[in-house]
Design an enzyme around this catalytic site. Structure first.
Site, PDB file in Angstrom:
ATOM      1  N   ASP A 353       0.900  -1.131   0.010  1.00 62.83           N
ATOM      2  CA  ASP A 353      -0.075   0.016  -0.004  1.00 62.83           C
ATOM      3  C   ASP A 353       0.905   1.261   0.054  1.00 62.83           C
ATOM      4  OD1 ASP A 353      -2.669   1.280   0.265  1.00 62.83           O
ATOM      5  OD2 ASP A 353      -1.718   2.080   2.340  1.00 62.83           O
ATOM      6  N   GLU A 390       1.799  -0.526  -5.128  1.00 64.13           N
ATOM      7  CA  GLU A 390       0.963   0.706  -5.424  1.00 64.13           C
ATOM      8  C   GLU A 390       1.895   1.873  -5.498  1.00 64.13           C
ATOM      9  OE1 GLU A 390      -3.392   2.523  -3.648  1.00 64.13           O
ATOM     10  OE2 GLU A 390      -1.827   2.244  -2.431  1.00 64.13           O
TER      11      GLU A 390
END
Length: 744
Positions: A353, A390
């Site tokens: 993330d 990401e």
């Protein structure tokens, strides 16, 4: 009690090390003047707190050996030292601190007003900031010692080639909490995901890898609790080594750990990889004087988080703080956590993330050669699993798609935007009479062609392949596939922020009517009254509703076809295969409710879409040319290698002007495998409202073409349709076709 005679010849590993006659507890608190180990008995026999003074060792480590301590022991730490928030120092022995290396936690944290007042580490007295010395121990989770002995029963990792991978992004609870074939007591749990009904479903769907939203132990944000909501997605980590206990059917810490391992083993037995979505960019100890002190903040705030010159948190995550992975102890924490999940839980990869935050150098600029990123690639354990970034955060110059080093794949937001524009946003503009260029003017079909063939412009390079592009149209964050076709604006009122949260750049198209019929709510129970893809009734309004649903479903099929048949690695969001709706909520992070859960009560139209998804994934497996591990050579064609050739609606090569003209809405892509043993494939993409006459290019084998899929049809074809090379035929708008040479 601790053994005061124990001499540590070398510094132990952080965390708990079980030995034959007890356990070594070790924690890093480099700036503390003293650290106490706090013991609370066991989960089965809790006891009052007893404290053990720990021995200071090299590198800011503190250790203690406790005879007879073993699995089930519950514990925490208290750190003594300077209290100087302006210098980043926040030592406060009144706050019980969770071991950052704890393999399990005693309970989930429940925020109540009085609880929050006990875990913040400072308050205001006039204009001065003072330390809050109320004891937090009764209110916070404790670490639990567990054993990692487990009968893996010959577990073997699925051998999935990068080029064959198909990712299914899912939430442990949301996927099964309403599934009728999962035993009721197991729904919404790790054991529920491991149930045969789910593993069979996933295998039959045709995916290879399940990517789970965060399963590290996490807590709810206080502002959500005040709204009567909770953190559903889990991007608010408390412990990087402990599984989230609320997702387990088991009630004890050891049972939770074993249940997660059993889930991985069952998914592996079904041939499915397990990829974890992990959050190492920030923690639940949100920044500012109102932030909670639960673990790292109280042990060593200065070394753990990125701080400004006045001790304030530097936030490039949008979540209040940023872990400082440039510090050796924090980098080791991340690497040890990753290896823990690979070695102890047998997981097959990770999705990071806000990964740009992990690659920011000392000057805060992103550096693809940042130490942590290099360490992952060089690590003998981590280099053998899938690593997915990401590629953005909210800091300065935070968008870095395509800039991660070899060894990392990346979420490709350019793929997402291009596909949404071509099949939705451009058509929405055309339907309003805004012109064929759409609301996001681009380069005609040139960008679409680049996405279809692996996004070489983004992830190309001597050490990277198309599989570095994780292609997706939707993810957990944003509209579902169904809602992309039914809403042009977000509807996040249920989140309690007056619809201010969530992106407004959705590139969606409601096909002329905002919302699904299911947005009509039954006042008796507050639940939606009908399925997302249902068109009901006959005659008049019923026929209009059926037509609207049919057009939306065709748009879904167009996007699914593009996603699942493009080069790179497709990622399918759970429920998109059967038109799951969130009723226009594009930020359902706090919706642990039917809004965020998969509904397995499907209409006939939803069952047809599920059959279509299975058919498309079967075509992907059938046509190896679509899964070629290298970029297509193009004009530099190599003997024995597949290539791709492009044609206009007229069946001839596109001119430079046609490539870049917004008015070009038909593209034919021939994936030519005639020099190999594989089958060639022709994709016809017609992204216009009206039908078009298309001339098929010559077949590589000199015969005709078989139509193996047509998105204009609501369900997969029962038999192939034969079309001769050079023939012209009408393609409905908008639609996508898949053809392969017919030798008949």
């Amino acid at each position: 009690m601790a053994d005061p005679q124990r001499v540590f010849v070398r510094t132990p590993r952080p965390g708990v090390t079980l030995e034959r006659d007890g356990a070594i507890f070790c924690v890093v608190a480099a700036h503390a003047s003293a650290v106490e180990l706090c013991l609370f008995g066991t989960q089965d026999a809790p006891a009052g707190e007893s404290r053990v003074s720990m021995t200071r060792l090299d590198g800011g480590h503190w250790a203690a050996f406790v005879p007879a301590a073993g699995p089930g022991t519950t514990y925490g730490y208290r750190a003594h030292g300077a209290w100087a928030p302006a210098a980043g120092l926040r030592h406060n022995p009144a706050k019980l601190l969770l071991d950052p290396y704890a393999s399990a936690v005693s309970a989930e944290m429940t925020w109540l007003p009085e609880v929050f007042g006990h875990v913040v580490d400072d308050a205001f007295a006039g204009d001065a900031r003072v330390r809050d010395d109320r004891d937090s121990a009764p209110f916070v989770p404790h670490g639990v010692v567990v054993s990692h002995d487990f009968d893996w029963g010959g577990d073997a990792r699925p051998q999935v080639r990068d080029a064959d991978r198909v990712i299914y992004e899912a939430h442990v609870k949301g996927l099964t909490v309403q599934h009728p074939d999962v035993p009721e007591e197991l729904r919404g749990t790790y054991a529920g995901l491991a149930h045969a009904s789910m593993t069979t479903y996933l295998r039959d769907l045709g995916v290879t890898s399940v990517e789970l939203l965060p399963v590290h132990a996490f807590v709810d944000e206080p502002h959500l609790v005040k709204l009567g909501l909770n953190n559903y997605w889990g991007y608010n980590t408390l412990g990087f080594f402990a599984p989230h206990a609320a997702y387990a059917h088991a009630s004890d810490a050891q049972g939770v750990v074993d249940e997660v391992k059993s889930m991985v083993r069952s998914l592996h037995t079904a041939g499915l990889e397990v990829i974890l979505d992990v959050v190492y960019n920030h923690t639940c100890e949100q920044g500012g004087h109102e932030g909670a002190t639960l673990s790292l903040r109280g042990l060593d705030n200065v070394s753990s988080y990125r701080l400004g010159e006045h001790g304030e948190d530097i936030d490039v995550t949008g979540c209040g703080n940023t872990l400082d992975v440039r510090e050796p102890a924090v980098m080791r924490l991340v690497l040890d956590s990753l290896r823990h999940w690979v070695s102890e839980y047998h997981v097959d990869g990770f999705r990071f993330d806000l990964a740009v935050a992990l690659g920011r150098a000392p000057g805060d600029d992103f550096d693809p050669r940042a130490a942590l990123l290099m360490a992952m690639q060089a690590d003998p354990v981590l280099s053998q699993v899938t690593l997915i970034a990401e590629p953005w955060d909210i800091g300065l110059h935070g968008w870095r798609t395509g800039q991660f080093p070899a060894g990392f794949a990346e979420w490709n937001d350019r793929f997402r935007n291009t596909v949404r524009d071509f099949w939705l946003a451009d058509l929405a503009a055309a339907s309003r009479g805004d012109g064929g260029g759409g609301q996001h003017p681009g380069g005609g079909v040139a960008d679409l062609a680049t996405r279809l063939t692996g996004s070489q412009d983004l992830v190309g390079g001597p050490l990277r392949r198309p599989q570095a592009s994780i292609n997706y149209v939707t993810a957990h964050d944003g509209f579902t596939l169904a809602d992309l076709t039914a809403y042009e604006t977000k509807h996040n009122e249920a989140n309690g922020e007056d619809n201010r949260d969530g992106t407004s750049d959705n590139r969606s198209w409601n096909h002329g009517v905002e919302g699904w019929p299911s947005d009509a709510v039954d006042e008796s129970d507050g639940e939606p009254t009908s399925d997302a893809a249902a068109g009901s009734g006959s005659g008049g309004a019923g026929d209009m509703a059926a037509d609207l649903a049919a057009r939306r479903l065709r748009s879904m099929r167009n996007m699914l076809g593009t996603l699942l048949l493009s080069a790179g690695v497709p990622m399918l969001t759970a429920g998109d295969e059967f038109a799951r709706t969130q009723h226009g909520n594009n930020n359902a992070y706090c919706q642990d409710s039917p809004i965020g859960w998969a509904d397995w009560n499907h209409s006939p139209a939803q069952r047809d879409l599920l059959a279509t998804t299975r058919h498309l994934l079967a075509l992907r497996r059938r046509f190896g040319v679509l899964r070629h591990p290298d970029f297509y050579p193009g004009s530099r064609a190599v003997a024995g290698e597949p290539d791709v050739r492009w044609f206009s609606a007229a069946g001839v090569g596109l001119s430079d002007a046609e490539w870049t003209s917004p008015s070009t809405r038909t593209l034919q892509a021939l994936f030519d495998a005639s020099s190999t043993d594989d089958e060639s494939v022709l994709l016809v993409l017609h992204g216009a409202l009206d039908a078009a006459t298309v001339t098929l290019p010559p077949s590589p084998h000199g015969g005709g073409w078989s139509v193996v899929w047509d998105s204009a049809q609501s369900a997969p074809p029962s038999e192939d349709r034969i079309v001769a090379s050079g023939d012209t035929f009408v393609v409905d708008g908008p639609s996508m076709l898949v053809l392969t040479p017919s030798r008949g």
